[in-house]
Every structure is written in C-alpha cells, then in structure tokens.
Design an enzyme around this catalytic site. Structure first.
Site, PDB file in Angstrom:
ATOM      1  CE  LYS A 114      -4.472   0.781   0.155  1.00 56.65           C
ATOM      2  NZ  LYS A 114      -5.542   0.115  -0.416  1.00 56.65           N
TER       3      LYS A 114
HETATM    4  P1  NAD Z   1     -13.157   7.730  -2.956  1.00 60.89           P
HETATM    5  O1  NAD Z   1     -12.377   8.676  -2.233  1.00 60.89           O
HETATM    6  O2  NAD Z   1     -13.498   7.600  -4.102  1.00 60.89           O
HETATM    7  O3  NAD Z   1     -14.546   7.921  -2.109  1.00 60.89           O
HETATM    8  C1  NAD Z   1     -14.784   7.797  -0.546  1.00 60.89           C
HETATM    9  C2  NAD Z   1     -16.231   8.491  -0.182  1.00 60.89           C
HETATM   10  O4  NAD Z   1     -16.248   8.214   1.444  1.00 60.89           O
HETATM   11  C3  NAD Z   1     -16.409   9.795  -0.835  1.00 60.89           C
HETATM   12  O5  NAD Z   1     -17.672   9.922  -1.152  1.00 60.89           O
HETATM   13  C4  NAD Z   1     -16.227  10.766   0.589  1.00 60.89           C
HETATM   14  O6  NAD Z   1     -16.928  11.806   0.672  1.00 60.89           O
HETATM   15  C5  NAD Z   1     -16.824   9.582   1.598  1.00 60.89           C
HETATM   16  N1  NAD Z   1     -16.567   9.852   3.013  1.00 60.89           N
HETATM   17  C6  NAD Z   1     -15.312  10.272   3.571  1.00 60.89           C
HETATM   18  N2  NAD Z   1     -15.436  10.145   4.844  1.00 60.89           N
HETATM   19  C7  NAD Z   1     -16.830   9.982   5.166  1.00 60.89           C
HETATM   20  C8  NAD Z   1     -17.545   9.986   6.312  1.00 60.89           C
HETATM   21  N3  NAD Z   1     -16.780  10.306   7.714  1.00 60.89           N
HETATM   22  N4  NAD Z   1     -18.723   9.748   6.251  1.00 60.89           N
HETATM   23  C9  NAD Z   1     -19.470   9.620   5.106  1.00 60.89           C
HETATM   24  N5  NAD Z   1     -18.882   9.417   4.073  1.00 60.89           N
HETATM   25  C10 NAD Z   1     -17.358   9.612   4.175  1.00 60.89           C
HETATM   26  O7  NAD Z   1     -12.741   6.230  -2.010  1.00 60.89           O
HETATM   27  P2  NAD Z   1     -12.767   4.742  -2.691  1.00 60.89           P
HETATM   28  O8  NAD Z   1     -12.143   4.319  -3.595  1.00 60.89           O
HETATM   29  O9  NAD Z   1     -14.478   4.765  -3.002  1.00 60.89           O
HETATM   30  O10 NAD Z   1     -12.643   4.052  -1.418  1.00 60.89           O
HETATM   31  C11 NAD Z   1     -13.569   3.907  -0.202  1.00 60.89           C
HETATM   32  C12 NAD Z   1     -12.913   2.737   0.619  1.00 60.89           C
HETATM   33  O11 NAD Z   1     -12.809   1.499  -0.048  1.00 60.89           O
HETATM   34  C13 NAD Z   1     -11.546   2.793   1.261  1.00 60.89           C
HETATM   35  O12 NAD Z   1     -11.480   2.188   2.781  1.00 60.89           O
HETATM   36  C14 NAD Z   1     -10.669   2.108   0.545  1.00 60.89           C
HETATM   37  O13 NAD Z   1      -9.407   1.726   0.943  1.00 60.89           O
HETATM   38  C15 NAD Z   1     -11.598   0.981   0.131  1.00 60.89           C
HETATM   39  N6  NAD Z   1     -11.406   0.397  -1.276  1.00 60.89           N
HETATM   40  C16 NAD Z   1     -11.359   1.144  -2.423  1.00 60.89           C
HETATM   41  C17 NAD Z   1     -11.022   0.268  -3.555  1.00 60.89           C
HETATM   42  C18 NAD Z   1     -11.083   0.721  -4.843  1.00 60.89           C
HETATM   43  O14 NAD Z   1     -10.919   0.123  -5.937  1.00 60.89           O
HETATM   44  N7  NAD Z   1     -11.350   2.131  -5.038  1.00 60.89           N
HETATM   45  C19 NAD Z   1     -10.759  -1.024  -3.521  1.00 60.89           C
HETATM   46  C20 NAD Z   1     -10.768  -1.793  -2.118  1.00 60.89           C
HETATM   47  C21 NAD Z   1     -11.303  -0.956  -1.001  1.00 60.89           C
END
Ligand code: NAD
Length: 422
Positions: free
Chosen positions: A112
């Site tokens: 990561k």
């Molecule tokens: P992103 O930045 O696209 O979206 C994050 C979202 O969470 C945004 O809508 C933001 O406004 C919201 N958010 C942040 N803090 C918040 C809160 N306190 N309450 C409510 N909403 C809140 O990120 P993402 O890529 O969608 O990733 C989200 C999670 O999924 C992370 O934990 C990431 O590690 C995990 N993840 C992502 C992927 C991927 O392919 N993008 C894969 C596996 C896991």
C-alpha cells in the site's frame, strides 16, 4: 473547495489489523516464529516530496510505500491521498492486501502507499507534480514484477496515468503493467472502475442468499459515495435492492421508497456532493449507520463503526466496502447481535481481482470484453465467498476470522514451500 474532514480517532489501524490476524492465527496453531515472519511488512519506504505550489511556495509532503509480502507474487496495493495518511495506516492497509489477494486466490502479495496531503485544496497541476515526484521516489521498489500500485481513496485513473507515464519515461519504454486502474485507452481494463462495487454487490448478494433474505427488494444503506460506494449502490439498485440512504463526507440523504441511484450519480457529478439531492430528505451520518435496513455497506474510511456506535446498528448484513470500517471491539458486539458481516478482505476484493485481470491483459497485450471481465470476477468472488463460508462453518468462527484463516494458511503454505533464503 471544502477541506476534507479528518476523524481524530486515536486507534492504531495496524494494531487492529494484527488483533484480527492473531485471533485467526491462534485457530491455526501456527508456530510463534512463523507468525513473526507473516506479520511484519518486508519493506517500508518513507519519502519526502518537495512540490512548488501554485502560489510559488515550496511545500514538502510525506509519502509512503509499504510492501507487506511478496511471497505469493509481486506486491499489490493502492495509493491513498488523505491528510491522515501515516505509516501505521499504510502498514495495516498493506497487510490487508496480502490477506485479500490470498482470499481470492490471485498471485500477488500485498502493498500500500499514500501521501499525507489534502487533494481537495490542490490544483490538477499540483497533484500531477506530487504524483510524478512520488512515483520517481518509489521507482526502485515498484514495477510489473515487483510491486504494482493502483488507485485508492482520492486517487483515480488520471493519477495512475501519471504514475505509469513517469515510470515509463524513466524506463525509456511504455510499461503499462507498472500500475493498474489506468484509463482504458492506455492499458486499463474494461470493468475496472465498477469492479470493487461489483464485488461488494456480489458478496452482499451471496450473504443475503446464505441468510435466506431476498436480495431483490432488500433495503440498503451506503456510507460513502466515491468509487466503491457509488458503484456498489448503482449495481445493487440495478439488481433490485432498495437503496434507502446514502452518505458522503458532507452529509447523508434518505428516501423511504428507495433512491433512484442514476439520478443521484448525475447530481453528484454536477454538484460534487450528495447534500441537497432533491429526491430525498437530509439525515445525519449517525442516522444512516443506525438505519433499520437489511444491508449496510460502509464504503468510506476505516474505524467508522466502533464500540460506541456498534450497539445502535440495526442492519442484518454488513458488506464491508471500505477497508477496516469496523473496529475489533465493535466486531465482537455485532457478532453477538447476530449481524452477518462480509469482511473487507473478501467483500471489497473485486477491485484487486480486476486489477489482476488488467495486469494479465497488459502483459499479454490483448484486451477482454467487459462481459468476460465481469464473468471472471463473478466466478472469483463467489468461489472465495464459499471458501470462506466453508471455513467459518467448519471452525465455528465468524466470516472475518475464517477469511483471515484461509488467507494466512495460503500465505504460510507458499512461504514454507519457498523456504527461507539466508
Ligand atoms: P473515494 O475517495 O472514491 O470515496 C470515498 C467516499 O467516502 C467519498 O464519497 C467521501 O465523501 C466519503 N466519506 C469520507 N469520509 C466520510 C464520512 N466520515 N462519512 C461518510 N462518507 C465519508 O474512495 P474509494 O476508492 O471509494 O474507497 C473507499 C474505501 O474503499 C476505502 O476504505 C478504500 O480503501 C476501500 N477500497 C477501495 C477500492 C477501490 O478500488 N477504489 C478497493 C478496495 C477497497
């Protein structure tokens, strides 16, 4: 633009990750010395990134890349841009990647990376410079056979395009397989943007099937409306679920009849946030988490369901879109309440699975149709769900502990097979 909210929770994410690891490892009777080998990251790199801001001033950012394991293949894992990024968090996320790749059986280890920065206050030019400088500083340890970065929170296909280009410029050739999650035009895979959300949808559907709960018509609350949350909501909506509530960092919205997700996605594209969506009423973040619904999808950040708010959770199933959204203490409370939790290392593995497909396609120089990507993803997630469920039933443990047991066993087996070079 508003600054990102940071949640000041004094929990070590790595310690949380290790608690889950220890509990699972104890069920497998693994020797203490082997545990030490499996637990700790193999390499952690901290880099300083001086960038000239648009106002002419130099600002020094800190970046990280942690490789937890390369025992099952090249290290693999996303890059996160967020004010709270630190070594502890990156170490935990890297370890989770090792277990995640092992759970779904793809030939990668775990890594990561991240930069402590607030991208909402930065211009595209500043973000590009930061990304390129970061890539050049971690250049020695990444590459298609070494460690393959991908997007995570606040990074996207454009970020990956800059990373791939920087890597390629230094290597004097285009190396598309150096990162995944790229735009399709430069070696990205069809279906990658939706992949994590699709995996969440499939895992939630399998969980509903296991719990004899009709998926069609199931009520769903989704926390976070970024890549994972919005795609999970879109695909669950398409599968007939009723998405009653959605939140982002700015607020939460609710519609008892179910939100029409395509409209919400369009609204967010135009307005940058879900607040003010005319086809819904506003609710608080806390109300979303404690909503009386069938399925809760936390898809924002880690440690959002804790000892203090876990007792108020009313969902029957939690499908962890985010990494580490439930603390170990909260996990115990929810297990006692009988909530069926599909753990992150299984539930959100769709992204890394299609990243693997992207890496395979880049190396072949031959690209698959979206149906093929989606079909292969479905096969991987359903098989992994059933493997974990079987482990959970055989050992009478939660799905989370079962997923860790399965993963640790797979990583341990190849570690023994390879032996110890010294
Ligand atoms: P992103 O930045 O696209 O979206 C994050 C979202 O969470 C945004 O809508 C933001 O406004 C919201 N958010 C942040 N803090 C918040 C809160 N306190 N309450 C409510 N909403 C809140 O990120 P993402 O890529 O969608 O990733 C989200 C999670 O999924 C992370 O934990 C990431 O590690 C995990 N993840 C992502 C992927 C991927 O392919 N993008 C894969 C596996 C896991």
């Amino acid at each position: 633009m508003a600054k990102l909210k940071s949640n000041d929770i004094p929990l070590s994410v790595f310690e949380n990750a290790m608690q889950q690891f220890d509990e699972a490892a104890s069920k497998l009777n693994i020797d203490a010395d082997m545990l030490e080998v499996l637990k700790h990251p193999r390499k952690s790199l901290i880099v300083k990134l001086p960038i000239r801001r648009d106002n002419g001033k130099i600002e020094v950012f800190t970046g990280y890349r942690v490789q937890h394991s390369i025992n099952r293949g090249p290290a693999k894992g996303g890059v996160r841009y967020h004010p709270k990024v630190n070594l502890d968090e990156v170490m935990a996320l890297a370890a989770w990647m090792t277990w995640k790749c092992a759970v779904v059986g793809i030939p990668f280890g775990g890594a990561k990376g991240g930069i402590a920065c607030d991208p909402t206050t930065m211009s595209q030019r500043e973000l590009e410079y930061l990304t390129r400088r970061y890539t050049s500083e971690i250049m020695d340890i990444i590459g298609p056979e070494r460690d393959v970065p991908a997007p995570d929170v606040n990074t996207n296909p454009q970020t990956m395009a800059w990373m791939m280009d920087t890597f390629s410029m230094h290597h004097r050739q285009t190396v598309t397989a150096a990162v995944t999650g790229k735009p399709i035009e430069i070696g990205g895979s069809r279906g990658r943007v939706e992949a994590t959300g699709r995996g969440v949808m499939i895992a939630a559907r399998e969980a509903a099937r296991h719990k004899d709960l009709p998926f069609e018509g199931a009520t769903v609350a989704v926390q976070g409306f970024g890549n994972v949350g919005s795609m999970a909501a879109k695909l669950m909506h398409r599968a007939g679920c009723k998405i009653v509530a959605v939140s982002d960092v700015f607020g939460a919205v609710y519609n008892e009849q179910g939100l029409y997700i395509p409209h919400l996605i369009d609204y967010v594209k135009e307005n940058g946030k879900i607040v003010g969506f005319p086809e819904a009423e506003a609710i608080s973040h806390e109300e979303l988490l404690s909503m009386d619904c069938d399925i809760l999808v936390p898809a924002a950040l880690e440690n959002v369901i804790r000892e203090d708010n876990a007792p108020s959770i009313r969902a029957k199933i939690i499908a962890e879109g985010a990494n580490g959204p439930i603390t170990p203490d909260a996990d115990k409370i929810l297990n006692k309440k009988g909530v069926f939790i599909v753990p992150d290392i299984l539930c959100n593995a769709g992204g890394v699975t299609v990243s693997y497909f992207e890496w395979v396609q880049d190396r072949m120089g031959y690209f698959w149709e979206e149906e093929e990507v989606n079909h292969r993803l479905e096969t991987v997630i359903v098989r992994a769900f059933n493997d974990v469920l079987k482990m959970a039933e055989e050992h009478t443990v939660s799905m989370r502990i079962a997923a860790f047991m399965l993963a640790i066993k797979r990583v341990m087996d190849v570690t023994m097979m390879r032996g110890f070079y010294s």
